[in-house]
Design a protein around this motif. Structure first.
Motif, short mmCIF file in Angstrom:
data_model
loop_
_atom_site.label_atom_id
_atom_site.label_comp_id
_atom_site.label_asym_id
_atom_site.label_seq_id
_atom_site.Cartn_x
_atom_site.Cartn_y
_atom_site.Cartn_z
N ALA A 1 -4.75 -6.78 2.18
CA ALA A 1 -5.60 -6.43 2.41
C ALA A 1 -5.93 -6.76 3.67
CB ALA A 1 -4.22 -4.95 2.65
N LYS B 1 10.41 -6.61 5.87
CA LYS B 1 9.94 -8.16 5.05
C LYS B 1 11.06 -9.17 3.88
CE LYS B 1 5.55 -6.44 4.84
NZ LYS B 1 4.76 -7.55 5.95
N HIS C 1 1.41 -9.51 2.39
CA HIS C 1 2.22 -10.07 1.01
C HIS C 1 2.39 -11.41 1.47
CE1 HIS C 1 6.12 -10.31 2.34
NE2 HIS C 1 6.47 -10.22 3.56
N PRO D 1 0.58 -1.21 0.01
CA PRO D 1 -0.15 0.22 -0.08
C PRO D 1 1.53 1.31 -0.18
CG PRO D 1 -0.63 -1.93 1.41
CD PRO D 1 0.42 -1.87 1.32
N ALA D 2 2.22 1.22 0.49
CA ALA D 2 3.02 2.74 0.70
C ALA D 2 3.74 2.80 -0.01
CB ALA D 2 3.47 2.21 2.15
N MET E 1 2.44 -0.82 14.73
CA MET E 1 3.31 -0.57 13.19
C MET E 1 5.19 -0.08 13.71
SD MET E 1 2.14 -1.66 10.36
CE MET E 1 0.81 -1.83 9.37
N THR F 1 -1.28 -5.83 -3.16
CA THR F 1 -0.91 -6.25 -2.20
C THR F 1 -2.18 -6.18 -1.23
OG1 THR F 1 0.77 -6.52 -1.73
CG2 THR F 1 0.30 -6.39 0.15
N MET G 1 8.39 -3.71 -1.34
CA MET G 1 7.36 -3.38 -0.34
C MET G 1 7.97 -1.73 0.18
SD MET G 1 5.78 -5.31 1.18
CE MET G 1 4.09 -6.54 0.15
N PHE H 1 -4.07 1.15 5.02
CA PHE H 1 -3.42 0.07 6.13
C PHE H 1 -1.43 0.36 5.69
CE2 PHE H 1 -3.97 -4.46 6.18
CZ PHE H 1 -5.48 -4.60 6.89
N GLY H 2 -0.68 1.43 4.50
CA GLY H 2 0.09 1.89 4.51
C GLY H 2 0.23 3.02 5.19
N SER I 1 1.26 -11.44 6.98
CA SER I 1 1.11 -10.10 6.68
C SER I 1 0.49 -11.01 5.36
CB SER I 1 2.44 -10.04 6.62
OG SER I 1 3.20 -10.40 5.67
FE1 HC0 Z 1 2.75 -2.39 5.39
FE2 HC0 Z 1 1.30 -3.94 5.15
S1 HC0 Z 1 0.47 -1.81 5.56
S2 HC0 Z 1 2.95 -4.15 6.88
O1 HC0 Z 1 2.52 -1.22 5.78
O2 HC0 Z 1 -1.00 -5.34 7.07
O3 HC0 Z 1 5.17 -3.11 4.36
O4 HC0 Z 1 2.82 -0.52 2.72
O5 HC0 Z 1 2.56 -3.96 2.28
O6 HC0 Z 1 2.68 -7.71 3.68
O7 HC0 Z 1 -1.15 -4.71 3.21
C1 HC0 Z 1 4.10 -2.60 4.87
C2 HC0 Z 1 2.48 -0.97 3.57
C3 HC0 Z 1 2.17 -3.73 3.83
C4 HC0 Z 1 1.97 -6.33 4.57
C5 HC0 Z 1 0.32 -4.78 3.56
C6 HC0 Z 1 0.15 -4.99 6.05
#
Ligand code: HC0
Ligand code: SF4
Length: 567
Positions: free
Chosen positions: A270, A356, A323, A229-230, A495, A266, A351, A415-416, A321
């Motif tokens: 989520a 990760k 992903h 997401p981020a 987080m 991803t 990511m 989620f991000g 998680s």
């Molecule tokens: Fe994240 Fe995730 S939101 S940990 O913060 O839950 O890295 O962007 O991908 O897997 O969806 C990071 C971000 C991800 C995962 C998701 C979660």
């Protein structure tokens, strides 16, 4: 405001500012190395020095406040000579292997050496320190360290962990773990906050992009990529865009041009996580279970818990998680649909995170004997690949994710950022538990940058108390309060990085003021623009349950989408 004079010109500036901040605001770029807006000011590198009329010595601009009538010279011969001298000293023990360095072209030190025309001022005296390759997430080459101390401050001030401290003297001053241990032998959680503030290539993510290039060139397997997401609100920064620019469509297009067969999101997983984790929460509420329940999607947090608070591992959600869920489904559900076996599929996750990388190596995340995710690349590594392959990012068309693992909702988008997993879970848990539609989907109490946020949610016959923490130091404070009995919550989102994934250790390096705030605004903008904003309304997720998994927490869901931890 106060009046200052910079190189003979008069300006009005805010009296609370330092010379550095004030000058940058009005358009003068004073060089810096040890300074970073997210960290405390130490003024040790002496490359931000300026002349202040009436003062005998040059002043560090990062540590000197402006004053009314102050006359400042930022570009005098005396200033330039001092900066060049200080840079020359640093260069004397820095190797000249920029051409093969992983941060070539994105190195703050390299830029300053060129800008100040520093050449052979002092004889070379290299350190010849061995690399630290002990971590699956990080790579440390202390030969390149310029002893700015940003990594030490990031680990201590942001993460509350203090894994690194400055040791030795003079040329040999280096940020090292206690007893110079390899980083993997410490309580390091692989969050990468040290790497993302490093101005040079001394601490980086473990580079894995060449493995991906080789796999693409061989192309014996079906190549699947997914993006977190981020990543979409930050990748543009690698191409000169402002923080918070949303470049989802161009990113998808670039991944196709790199050679991937399917580009999945991803965010799809989520949404799926919300159904699995939300059902787990409601199951614990109805049938009794361990409280508080913690979210488990942040691998930095899982590492922190396993290392510092193993007594709480039973409180973690068992959901993998997102992903890793997507990796598991790509190698089973999706593979079956295209007539392939799990070992015929290669999954790459893009990511914002360095932890990760180590998460993907966990044995207990294997599906049918193979890893769910084969390689994790950071946002920075993806930027590098796109540049290496000369894909014209700026002029790419906007393309869509592939179906079905590319369909997602606004709840997944958030989620991000810190608070997003909680808000997404509450949108779904509320509607499933009460059977009523939420009057308003936004949960403002869990938004923003406060270190620990809390809210009470009324589910009709029951209230649940929730909390959200981000950044290691806030997380440690919260867990200590739980341990002492000073605080109680039913459900907690954690987080490990400040701001959540938008501030992850694999994100583009930035020292622009407000970069995290702008990435966060972009995340919420994606949610607002989404037509569907609740995970339990994602049509592709509903179809997956109908066709394949049955229902949340089913036998097959447990096999593919849940895990266990070290305790
Ligand atoms: Fe994240 Fe995730 S939101 S940990 O913060 O839950 O890295 O962007 O991908 O897997 O969806 C990071 C971000 C991800 C995962 C998701 C979660
Ligand atoms: Fe500290 Fe995180 Fe760096 Fe490890 S990865 S040394 S925990 S900042």
């Amino acid at each position: 405001p106060v009046t200052i004079f910079v190189d003979g010109k008069e300006y009005q500036v805010n009296e609370d500012k330092t010379i550095l901040e004030a000058c940058r605001d009005i358009g003068y770029d004073i060089p810096t190395l040890c300074y970073h807006p997210a960290l405390s000011v130490v003024g040790s590198c002496r490359v931000c020095v300026v002349e202040v009329e009436g003062a005998r010595n040059l002043a560090p601009a990062c540590a000197t406040k402006v004053a009314d009538g102050m006359v400042i010279k930022v570009n005098s011969d005396r200033v330039k000579k001092a900066v060049k001298f200080n840079l020359g000293l640093l260069l004397s023990n820095h190797p000249n292997d920029c051409m093969t360095c992983d941060v070539n072209g994105r190195c703050e030190f390299q830029d300053l050496i060129y800008r100040f025309d520093v050449k052979d001022m002092f004889p070379k005296e290299l350190r010849n320190t061995p690399y630290d390759e002990s971590s699956p997430s990080l790579f440390r080459d202390m030969n390149k360290c310029i002893a700015c101390g940003r990594c030490v401050r990031a680990c201590e001030e942001l993460q509350g962990l203090s894994i690194l401290s400055m040791v030795n003297r003079g040329h040999y001053t280096l940020p090292l773990p206690a007893l110079s241990a390899p980083i993997a032998a410490t309580d390091c959680i692989n969050c990468g906050q040290c790497a993302t503030v490093c101005p040079v290539g001394a601490i980086t993510e473990r580079p894995d992009f060449r493995k991906v290039l080789e796999e693409i060139d061989r192309h014996e397997k079906v190549l699947i990529v997914q993006t977190a997401p981020a990543v979409r609100v930050a990748l543009g920064e690698e191409f000169g865009e402002e923080p918070g620019t949303i470049t989802t469509g161009k990113m998808v297009a670039a991944l196709r041009r790199l050679g991937f067969d399917y580009v999945f999101d991803t965010n799809f997983a989520a949404d799926l996580t919300i159904l699995e984790e939300g059902s787990e929460l409601l199951d614990r509420v109805k049938n009794g279970g361990n409280f508080p329940m913690f979210t488990s999607c942040c691998p930095g947090w899982v590492n922190l818990m396993e290392k510092l608070y193993p007594e709480y591992t039973k409180n973690l959600s068992s959901a993998k998680s997102p992903h890793e869920m997507l990796g598991a489904l790509a190698k089973t559900y999706f593979a079956e649909r295209i007539g392939k076996k799990p070992e015929d599929i290669f999954v790459v996750s893009i990511m914002p995170c360095t932890a990760k990388k180590d998460e993907a190596t966990r044995e207990q995340l294997k599906v049918k004997g193979v890893d769910g995710v084969d390689v994790v690349l950071t946002t920075r590594e993806l930027g590098k690949l796109i540049k290496m392959k000369k894909i014209p990012y700026e002029s790419l068309p906007e393309e869509e994710y592939d179906k079905p693992l590319g369909i997602s909702t606004g709840a997944a988008a958030i989620f991000g950022t810190t608070g997003g997993v909680m808000e997404a879970a509450l949108r779904t848990a509320y509607e499933i538990y009460t059977g009523k539609e939420l009057p308003r989907v936004e949960f403002e109490d869990v938004r923003g940058f406060t270190g620990v946020k809390e809210a009470v949610v009324n589910l009709g016959d029951r209230e649940i108390k929730v909390a959200v923490a981000h950044g290691g130091s806030n997380v440690i404070n919260l867990v200590e309060k739980l341990r002492s009995g000073e605080a109680y919550y039913d459900f907690i989102e954690i987080m490990a990085c400040p701001g959540g994934c938008i501030g992850g250790g694999g994100q583009p390096k930035s020292n622009k003021p407000g970069y995290l705030e702008r990435r966060m605004e972009a995340i919420y903008a994606i949610d607002e623009m989404s037509t569907i904003r609740k995970s339990h309304e994602n049509p592709a997720v509903l179809k997956l349950y109908e066709e394949y998994l049955g229902q949340p927490l089913s036998h097959l869901s447990h096999e593919l989408l849940h895990t266990h931890y070290k305790d």
